[in-house]
Design a protein around this motif. Structure first.
Motif, PDB file in Angstrom:
ATOM      1  N   ARG A 179       0.820  -1.214   0.000  1.00  0.00           N
ATOM      2  CA  ARG A 179       0.000   0.000   0.000  1.00  0.00           C
ATOM      3  C   ARG A 179       0.854   1.264   0.000  1.00  0.00           C
ATOM      4  N   GLN A 208      -1.783   5.317  -5.792  1.00  0.00           N
ATOM      5  CA  GLN A 208      -2.848   6.127  -5.195  1.00  0.00           C
ATOM      6  C   GLN A 208      -2.544   6.574  -3.779  1.00  0.00           C
ATOM      7  N   GLY A 209      -1.474   6.058  -3.203  1.00  0.00           N
ATOM      8  CA  GLY A 209      -1.100   6.440  -1.852  1.00  0.00           C
ATOM      9  C   GLY A 209      -1.567   5.429  -0.818  1.00  0.00           C
ATOM     10  N   PHE A 251      -3.216   5.494   2.186  1.00  0.00           N
ATOM     11  CA  PHE A 251      -4.558   5.455   2.766  1.00  0.00           C
ATOM     12  C   PHE A 251      -5.629   5.165   1.722  1.00  0.00           C
ATOM     13  N   LYS A 252      -5.465   5.672   0.512  1.00  0.00           N
ATOM     14  CA  LYS A 252      -6.430   5.381  -0.543  1.00  0.00           C
ATOM     15  C   LYS A 252      -6.358   3.911  -0.966  1.00  0.00           C
ATOM     16  N   ALA A 253      -5.188   3.295  -0.756  1.00  0.00           N
ATOM     17  CA  ALA A 253      -5.030   1.873  -1.081  1.00  0.00           C
ATOM     18  C   ALA A 253      -5.578   0.978   0.024  1.00  0.00           C
ATOM     19  N   GLY A 254      -6.004   1.583   1.130  1.00  0.00           N
ATOM     20  CA  GLY A 254      -6.588   0.779   2.211  1.00  0.00           C
ATOM     21  C   GLY A 254      -6.082   1.118   3.589  1.00  0.00           C
ATOM     22  N   GLY A 255      -4.923   1.801   3.669  1.00  0.00           N
ATOM     23  CA  GLY A 255      -4.365   2.158   4.965  1.00  0.00           C
ATOM     24  C   GLY A 255      -4.147   0.939   5.846  1.00  0.00           C
ATOM     25  N   ALA A 285      -2.633   6.331 -10.510  1.00  0.00           N
ATOM     26  CA  ALA A 285      -3.855   6.907  -9.959  1.00  0.00           C
ATOM     27  C   ALA A 285      -4.711   7.595 -11.014  1.00  0.00           C
ATOM     28  N   GLN A 286      -4.117   7.998 -12.152  1.00  0.00           N
ATOM     29  CA  GLN A 286      -4.851   8.642 -13.236  1.00  0.00           C
ATOM     30  C   GLN A 286      -5.309   7.648 -14.306  1.00  0.00           C
TER      31      GLN A 286
END
Length: 290
Positions: free
Chosen positions: A52, A57-58, A60-64, A230-231
């Protein structure tokens, strides 16, 4: 100053890596399977956090920190056969190469490289499913498998195979000569065979060094397996992926997930090599080392 040598000498009388013959194919197969399964299942949360942190996507956006066991089934399914394939190939290759290259680093590097190439045939398909679930792209193993197979066996299940090999072979180039040299030096200095825990410590130290050095290749492998940034722009080759990752945040982006990766592999090395050495010893002493 004499505490640790005397401590290990006492323990060796209870748990020795005795003067046994080198592991046979069957012994390596079973010991590798036991070790691989034990590590991948017990340390799976660290692997999830690393994935992650490396996702475009980073974190936290990947699930944290949520759902850190997503993809465990896929990892568990592939861990035992993948590790068994590696160690059976590694030990068999060492035996074949010893008469040609001797018992030095060249043999260990070549044998480990052969082991990684073979192990990736099993490891990569399960990694593709596991990492997509870890990054939150899919929720279930069946859903992920179906999505991956829509791309085909080669483009789907084996996406990132060459990058994984290019990550794992340099890793083996670094880890196994250090591992074998440390074991040999330690055994020579204490005047006897090592215990499994000592072999495990050598593997842990060697793995931590190799993990840190090869982290950028691991980041690229993760991005290629996840497919797009992410895009929504697809990742294609190893070189272009490394350039894009570097453009995002410089050198630090190339070493994303370094902490969890080094921790996972160093702790994993301790568990992995400990289980491997202990399993090899037990199999040899049981008389099933055929």
């Amino acid at each position: 100053q004499a505490f640790f040598p005397s401590f290990f000498r006492k323990l060796r009388s209870f748990c020795p890596m005795s003067d046994r013959a080198p592991p046979t194919f069957l012994c390596s197969l079973v010991s590798g399977a036991v070790a691989g399964f034990g590590v991948d299942v017990s340390l799976f949360p660290l692997d999830t956090l690393k994935t992650r942190m490396q996702a475009s996507q980073g974190f936290f956006k990947a699930g944290g920190f949520k759902g850190i066991y997503n993809g465990l089934g896929s990892a568990a399914l592939g861990s035992a056969p993948g590790a068994a394939m590696f160690f059976s190939t590694y030990e068999s290759s060492k035996k074949a190469l010893n008469p040609v290259l001797g018992s030095g680093p060249a043999t260990h590097v070549a044998a480990a490289s052969a082991g990684e190439v073979m192990a990736c045939l099993i490891r990569v398909p399960t990694e593709n499913i596991k990492q997509k679930m870890q990054a939150g792209l899919y929720k279930t193993t069946s859903e992920t498998f179906k999505a991956v197979m829509e791309e085909g066996v080669v483009k789907g299940m084996y996406k990132g195979y060459s990058t994984t090999v290019l990550r794992d072979v340099p890793f083996a180039f670094i880890q196994f000569p250090i591992y074998e040299a440390l074991k040999k030096t330690w055994a020579h200095r204490q005047g006897g065979d090592l215990m499994p825990i000592q072999g495990a410590l050598c593997g842990s130290f060697a793995g931590a060094i190799a993990a840190a050095i090869t982290c950028p290749l691991d980041v690229a492998k993760t991005r290629l397996m996840l497919g797009k940034d992410a895009q929504g722009v697809p990742y294609t080759t190893l070189g272009s992926t490394l350039k894009r990752v570097h453009a995002e945040g410089g050198v630090s982006s190339l070493f994303a997930g370094l902490g969890p990766r080094v921790m996972w592999i160093s702790i994993g090395g301790l568990v992995f090599f400990g289980l491997y050495e202990q399993s090899s010893a037990l199999i040899s002493e049981s008389g099933f080392n055929v």
